[in-house]
Enzyme design. Structure first.
Site, PDB file in Angstrom:
ATOM      1  N   ASP A 241      -3.282 -19.081  14.081  1.00 26.04           N
ATOM      2  CA  ASP A 241      -2.414 -18.951  12.904  1.00 26.04           C
ATOM      3  C   ASP A 241      -2.814 -17.933  11.835  1.00 26.04           C
ATOM      4  O   ASP A 241      -2.146 -16.929  11.595  1.00 26.04           O
ATOM      5  CB  ASP A 241      -2.214 -20.340  12.260  1.00 26.04           C
ATOM      6  CG  ASP A 241      -3.511 -21.126  12.038  1.00 26.04           C
ATOM      7  OD1 ASP A 241      -4.594 -20.589  12.315  1.00 26.04           O
ATOM      8  OD2 ASP A 241      -3.432 -22.293  11.594  1.00 26.04           O
TER       9      ASP A 241
ATOM     10  N   ARG B 192     -12.008 -23.396   1.886  1.00 28.28           N
ATOM     11  CA  ARG B 192     -11.893 -24.539   0.972  1.00 28.28           C
ATOM     12  C   ARG B 192     -12.817 -24.403  -0.232  1.00 28.28           C
ATOM     13  O   ARG B 192     -12.382 -24.511  -1.383  1.00 28.28           O
ATOM     14  CB  ARG B 192     -12.208 -25.849   1.702  1.00 28.28           C
ATOM     15  CG  ARG B 192     -11.222 -26.131   2.821  1.00 28.28           C
ATOM     16  CD  ARG B 192     -11.482 -27.484   3.451  1.00 28.28           C
ATOM     17  NE  ARG B 192     -10.849 -27.579   4.764  1.00 28.28           N
ATOM     18  CZ  ARG B 192     -10.205 -28.648   5.212  1.00 28.28           C
ATOM     19  NH1 ARG B 192     -10.124 -29.719   4.477  1.00 28.28           N
ATOM     20  NH2 ARG B 192      -9.674 -28.662   6.410  1.00 28.28           N
TER      21      ARG B 192
ATOM     22  N   GLU C  77       1.983 -26.865   5.360  1.00 23.77           N
ATOM     23  CA  GLU C  77       2.630 -25.602   5.743  1.00 23.77           C
ATOM     24  C   GLU C  77       4.122 -25.530   5.429  1.00 23.77           C
ATOM     25  O   GLU C  77       4.612 -24.481   4.987  1.00 23.77           O
ATOM     26  CB  GLU C  77       2.383 -25.312   7.232  1.00 23.77           C
ATOM     27  CG  GLU C  77       0.939 -24.954   7.568  1.00 23.77           C
ATOM     28  CD  GLU C  77      -0.002 -26.159   7.620  1.00 23.77           C
ATOM     29  OE1 GLU C  77       0.506 -27.310   7.685  1.00 23.77           O
ATOM     30  OE2 GLU C  77      -1.229 -25.966   7.594  1.00 23.77           O
TER      31      GLU C  77
END
Ligand code: DMJ
Length: 662
Positions: free
Chosen positions: A428, A300, A564
């Site tokens: 992921d 981030r 996503e």
């Protein structure tokens, strides 16, 4: 007649006296000469120098005043001078003055444009050829297009790496079929991939003349609104709570701002960008006695700052990124070099998470794009070295047909073998960064591609299934690494976009076929809900006879404004230009507007199955601004130059970073 030595004569002139002066001054002159004689030669030189300087200054002053007044003389100041002139002369003088000022302004503007062009040229050089660390690119990254040959810098065709033998059917010798039992579609619209065009010009994000589509304008408005409310009630704080209009800290680094700067830039929102830039410059500090999660702050904050740096070439972002990178490095001082999950930004004390001994696999493998980029922009290889060691270490660990357990121990460096295998939480982005690192490094690190390809084979073998009755293709999980569960997190929906990106970069065609079907599934996770918003987790029905493909458990029915699915829609549209992806994206955007927009901004909701009472969670996740709205904006863009995918690779938080071809 005054007769002195030549030196005395010279002195007289210098002092303003000469031999013809009257007798009254004679004594005075003699005493001055006596004093002069007593001075050392150094003192005399100093006096001569000072007098000379005075003379020159006086001359200069007189000349300047003449120029200022168009060559006119006068003892009066500028305003007094006007009184001596008639009106014609005065007008002429005013005109000359105006022209002079105008000339100066033009000169200054030319100089500024020159500086900007110089900066932009440097930016293009970095984006195309790598950072100024002496790395050179022989050619730009090759676009991959079935219709059009990618072009080199000079407009020369280059070889399409996807088809080394010029054969479109060639796919590295891999079998195209996904699974004998799965009914994969024949060649569809999605196969006619469209390549991004290359440009020599730097992209002017704030070009006031740029035209946006109506849908882009709607997304811009959503961003502006969320930004305005955040600014009003939570400016400088990590997280915003739009119902209570309060804020809270996670890392104490203005996370919403640093995560969103590049979205403001990409959307061409100058005021919002300038707000953010000023805050970063004046108020952002990482000198905090605070434990932060290495992965979260990297994707981030570090990713956000680096991306802002690349899009603007403004060093303020680079320096903040460098400071943050230095404070995160202690994480890597573990016995295995696999990083600890947390570190105190001020003390540098790094440690495993509070809740257990292991780091998450996706976390230790989703920092590489950012640390590598940091090394390349700062010319300091410590960051890249640290993450390369982790990547190579994980590469050498045993896996289940390319699939990895979701926990890894920083002390031993081993996977927890009984841990679940999933493309959702904690697994992921390990897979995402295999592909994206390979792309970022100009497809030179072969082991990354091999690991990615192996993982896709692993999905096909263990995780890919179809639901009943609609045969939606989905990626399930292996609980404890062994037993199949038809559970899929919304998080998994990044995977179709990633697989499409892989195909676009030369990987087998069946990756694109799977991507196409998974994109539909992810869309249906929205479409089949009464609010048209996806839940956090779904279970796919496996039993024949049931009418519903999707099962949503009460505790999984929330929506956190995640990106996503729209991320994948963006990739699919970019590569195929198939309009249905935009239609799906627009439907999702409208649902966000309908159910998550409130008067204080946007909020996560509790129940996507209850349109009459979705229930607000009172939280705006920073990724809504950083990712969700950014991908939607890009999905609706008709401009292939806006973040071209042969130049940039998005990190896991949608921050574009340059591809380094050498
Ligand atoms: C983001 O912070 C990143 O995309 C991360 O990789 C996964 N989860 C969130 C968004 O859902």
């Amino acid at each position: 007649m005054f007769e002195g030595t030549p030196r005395q004569n010279q002195m007289s002139v210098i002092s303003g006296f000469d031999e013809y002066s009257n007798g009254k001054d004679y004594k005075k002159r003699q005493s001055i000469i006596r004093v002069w004689k007593r001075l050392s030669s150094l003192q005399r030189s100093v006096i001569c120098f000072v007098l000379l300087l005075g003379g020159i200054s006086a001359l200069y002053l007189v000349t300047s005043v003449r120029q200022l007044h168009g060559g006119r003389w006068g003892h009066a100041g500028p305003s007094d001078l006007r009184d001596f002139l008639d009106s014609d002369e005065r007008q002429k003088m005013e005109r000359e003055k105006r022209e002079y000022i105008q000339q100066m302004k033009q000169k200054l503007a030319k100089q500024q444009v020159g500086d900007i062009v110089k900066k932009n040229k440097e930016m293009i050089r970095r984006q195309r050829k790598g950072p100024p660390s002496g790395m050179k690119a022989s050619k730009v990254d090759q676009g991959l297009d079935g219709d059009q040959p990618p072009v080199e810098d000079k407009g020369q065709p280059v070889r399409d790496e996807r088809f080394p033998n010029g054969n479109e059917d060639e796919d590295n010798g891999k079998d195209d079929s996904v699974d004998g039992n799965l009914n994969l579609p024949p060649k569809s619209a999605g196969d006619d991939l469209i390549v991004d065009q290359m440009s020599n010009e730097p992209y002017d994000y704030f070009n006031a003349k740029r035209e946006y589509t109506e849908q882009q304008k709607a997304v811009q408005d959503a961003f502006k609104f969320a930004w305005k409310e955040y600014k009003k009630y939570a400016w400088g704080h990590d997280e915003y709570h739009p119902i209570s209009k309060t804020h809270s800290e996670w890392f104490g680094v203005g996370l919403t701002i640093v995560d969103s700067i590049d979205t403001a830039i990409i959307m061409g929102l100058k005021d919002e960008y300038l707000d953010a830039r000023e805050w970063v410059d004046k108020s952002l500090t990482f000198d905090k006695d605070k434990d932060v999660n290495l992965f979260e702050i990297t994707i981030r904050a570090l990713g956000g700052l680096l991306s802002a740096y690349h899009l603007t070439n403004d060093d303020v972002f680079k320096e903040k990124a460098r400071d943050l990178g230095n404070r995160l490095l202690p994480c890597f001082k573990s016995p295995s070099n696999v990083p600890f999950s947390d570190v105190n930004l001020r003390t540098g004390h790094a440690h495993p998470p509070r809740w257990g001994p292991d780091s998450s696999t996706s976390e230790v493998t989703t920092i590489q794009l950012e640390f590598r980029d940091l090394s390349r922009v700062t010319n300091d290889d410590r960051y890249e070295h640290a993450v390369n060691v982790v990547s190579e270490h994980v590469h050498n660990l045993p896996k289940k047909d390319g699939l990895v357990p979701i926990f890894i121990n920083a002390n031993t460096g081993s996977f927890r073998s009984s841990a679940t295998i999933t493309f959702g939480a904690r697994g992921d982005s390990y897979y995402e960064y295999l592909l994206k690192q390979w792309i970022q490094t100009g497809k030179k690190k072969e082991y990354l591609k091999q690991d990615y390809m192996a993982a896709i084979e692993g999905i096909k073998t263990h995780l890919l299934k179809e639901s009943e009755p609609s045969k939606l293709l989905y990626i399930g999980e292996l609980l404890g690494g062994r037993s199949f569960s038809p559970k899929m997190d919304h998080l998994v929906c990044f995977m179709p976009g990633t697989m499409a990106l892989g195909y676009q970069n030369g990987l087998p065609k069946d990756h694109m076929e799977i991507a196409t079907r998974l994109t539909r599934t992810c869309y249906e996770m929205y479409n089949k809900m009464p609010t048209k918003l996806s839940p956090e987790i779904v279970y796919f029905n496996q039993a024949p006879g049931s009418s519903d493909d999707l099962i949503v458990k009460p505790l999984d029915s929330h929506n956190l404004l995640r990106p996503e699915t729209v991320e994948s829609l963006f990739y699919m549209y970019r590569f195929t230009k198939d309009k249905k992806y935009r239609e799906w994206g627009w439907q999702i955007f409208r649902a966000f507007m309908k159910y998550t927009k409130i008067d204080g901004g946007f909020s996560s909701i509790n129940n996507v199955k209850s349109p009459s009472n979705p229930g607000f969670k009172d939280k705006l996740e920073s990724f809504f601004l950083a990712e969700t709205l950014k991908y939607l904006f890009l999905l609706f863009s008709d401009d292939p130059q806006l973040i071209p995918l042969d130049k940039y690779v998005f990190n896991s938080e949608a921050h574009p970073l340059p591809i380094y071809t050498e």
